[in-house]
Design a protein around this motif. Structure first.
Motif, mmCIF file in Angstrom:
data_model
loop_
_atom_site.group_PDB
_atom_site.id
_atom_site.type_symbol
_atom_site.label_atom_id
_atom_site.label_comp_id
_atom_site.label_asym_id
_atom_site.label_seq_id
_atom_site.Cartn_x
_atom_site.Cartn_y
_atom_site.Cartn_z
ATOM 1 N N GLN A 13 25.905 -0.262 -32.976
ATOM 2 C CA GLN A 13 25.170 0.931 -33.376
ATOM 3 C C GLN A 13 24.958 1.864 -32.189
ATOM 4 O O GLN A 13 25.052 3.084 -32.321
ATOM 5 C CB GLN A 13 23.826 0.537 -34.004
ATOM 6 C CG GLN A 13 23.938 -0.158 -35.353
ATOM 7 C CD GLN A 13 24.635 0.710 -36.394
ATOM 8 O OE1 GLN A 13 24.443 1.924 -36.454
ATOM 9 N NE2 GLN A 13 25.469 0.075 -37.219
ATOM 10 N N GLU A 14 24.689 1.295 -31.029
ATOM 11 C CA GLU A 14 24.516 2.118 -29.829
ATOM 12 C C GLU A 14 25.830 2.772 -29.431
ATOM 13 O O GLU A 14 25.856 3.918 -28.981
ATOM 14 C CB GLU A 14 23.981 1.260 -28.677
ATOM 15 C CG GLU A 14 22.570 0.730 -28.915
ATOM 16 C CD GLU A 14 22.112 -0.182 -27.793
ATOM 17 O OE1 GLU A 14 22.713 -0.134 -26.712
ATOM 18 O OE2 GLU A 14 21.137 -0.935 -28.000
ATOM 19 N N VAL A 15 26.919 2.034 -29.594
ATOM 20 C CA VAL A 15 28.237 2.591 -29.278
ATOM 21 C C VAL A 15 28.542 3.791 -30.159
ATOM 22 O O VAL A 15 29.013 4.839 -29.696
ATOM 23 C CB VAL A 15 29.331 1.515 -29.438
ATOM 24 C CG1 VAL A 15 30.722 2.144 -29.380
ATOM 25 C CG2 VAL A 15 29.207 0.458 -28.349
ATOM 26 N N LEU A 16 28.251 3.671 -31.461
ATOM 27 C CA LEU A 16 28.499 4.774 -32.389
ATOM 28 C C LEU A 16 27.612 5.973 -32.081
ATOM 29 O O LEU A 16 28.053 7.121 -32.188
ATOM 30 C CB LEU A 16 28.261 4.306 -33.830
ATOM 31 C CG LEU A 16 29.234 3.252 -34.375
ATOM 32 C CD1 LEU A 16 28.834 2.860 -35.789
ATOM 33 C CD2 LEU A 16 30.669 3.765 -34.345
ATOM 34 N N ALA A 17 26.360 5.705 -31.691
ATOM 35 C CA ALA A 17 25.413 6.789 -31.434
ATOM 36 C C ALA A 17 25.783 7.579 -30.181
ATOM 37 O O ALA A 17 25.570 8.797 -30.117
ATOM 38 C CB ALA A 17 24.002 6.228 -31.305
ATOM 39 N N THR A 18 26.334 6.892 -29.188
ATOM 40 C CA THR A 18 26.632 7.553 -27.906
ATOM 41 C C THR A 18 28.110 7.846 -27.715
ATOM 42 O O THR A 18 28.500 8.407 -26.690
ATOM 43 C CB THR A 18 26.150 6.672 -26.730
ATOM 44 O OG1 THR A 18 26.769 5.379 -26.814
ATOM 45 C CG2 THR A 18 24.633 6.505 -26.795
ATOM 46 N N ASN A 19 28.941 7.456 -28.694
ATOM 47 C CA ASN A 19 30.389 7.693 -28.622
ATOM 48 C C ASN A 19 30.981 7.115 -27.330
ATOM 49 O O ASN A 19 31.712 7.783 -26.593
ATOM 50 C CB ASN A 19 30.684 9.193 -28.717
ATOM 51 C CG ASN A 19 32.162 9.462 -28.999
ATOM 52 O OD1 ASN A 19 32.851 8.632 -29.582
ATOM 53 N ND2 ASN A 19 32.655 10.623 -28.573
#
Length: 281
Positions: free
Chosen positions: A167-173
């Motif tokens: 989820q953090e990866v998706l949020a910060t690209n």
């Protein structure tokens, strides 16, 4: 005669079955995130990435392990993400890493590239380490298996932590799959022109474009401090003996020179010939 034990265990069969799926919430598309013992510390948020050609440790994890920056060895080549981003690592560090649980575990000294860029993960385990472990990964079961002297060892992924990281990866690209550019014998490196004397465009040289910023600065400074070794024209090379090299016409000196008749060319060809002669002069 039966082969020695250490030759047998490297060829153990590793297989997965539904027992390996126990505790995994299905269906899922979660990444494989595990915990390893690095320098005697249980280190979480470690992504197992078969697509990465390098083992990566992010700078915050390096600092949390209280490692001495002096342990970093130089690494001047850049690494690339899937979308083409280029990053120069801070260096390379060798650390003791243990995978699995006693007695079915492996301990090796592994080389990590230390990278200073944002990431939800602490470490990325790529193909170099997976191949060294002779490991088999299965994302459906979120598990890694590997042969040991006492049987097949395994480490299970943390599905809850994997989803948090994702989820953090998706949020910060974020980019977390890194590759090292492999050298090819027939590859020609791109060059850039560097002016060594300000305002004099004739006094320049060319250097590679893949140098790190620090190495590029040091190389240019070195050239500027040694300008006296450059020969910008024939005037900068006085006193060279003709025994070193000289040009001559391969003709019989006993023969009388014969002047040929002048040939006539069209204006376009005549101008082209004049331009080429002027270049030689």
């Amino acid at each position: 005669m039966e082969p020695p034990f250490k030759q047998r265990w490297t060829n153990q069969d590793m297989f997965f079955n539904e027992e390996d799926a126990r505790g995994i919430r299905q269906p899922h598309n979660d990444p494989l995130v595990i915990t390893l013992t690095i320098k005697w510390f249980n280190t979480k948020r470690i992504l197992v990435d078969n697509g990465s050609s390098a083992d990566i440790m992010y700078l915050p994890a390096f600092q949390q392990l209280k490692l001495d920056p002096g342990r970093l060895r130089p690494f001047d080549s850049p690494i690339f993400s899937l979308n083409g981003d280029r990053v120069y690592p801070k260096g390379m560090v060798m650390l003791k890493v243990t995978v699995g649980t006693y007695t079915k575990q492996l301990t090796h000294q592994l080389d990590f590239l230390v990278v200073d860029c944002p990431s939800s993960y602490n470490v990325i385990i790529g193909r170099p380490t997976l191949n060294r472990w002779k490991a088999a990964t299965f994302t459906y079961y979120l598990k890694v298996k590997f042969p040991t002297e006492d049987g097949v060892g395994e480490v299970k992924g943390d599905q809850v932590l994997a989803r948090e990281c994702y989820q953090e990866v998706l949020a910060t690209n974020e980019n977390h799959t890194w590759t090292i550019e492999e050298e090819k014998e027939d590859k020609v490196e791109a060059l850039e022109a560097v002016e060594l004397v300000e305002g004099e465009t004739a006094k320049m040289t060319r250097i590679g474009t893949t140098l790190s910023p620090e190495m590029r600065t040091k190389l240019i400074q070195f050239f500027k401090e040694n300008l006296d070794v450059f020969a910008w024209s024939h005037k900068d090379m006085p006193g060279i003996s003709r025994q070193v090299i000289q040009h001559e016409l391969n003709v019989d000196p006993g023969r009388k020179p014969i002047k040929q008749r002048r040939r006539l060319f069209s204006p376009e060809r005549s101008q082209a010939i004049t331009d080429e002669v002027n270049k030689l002069l």
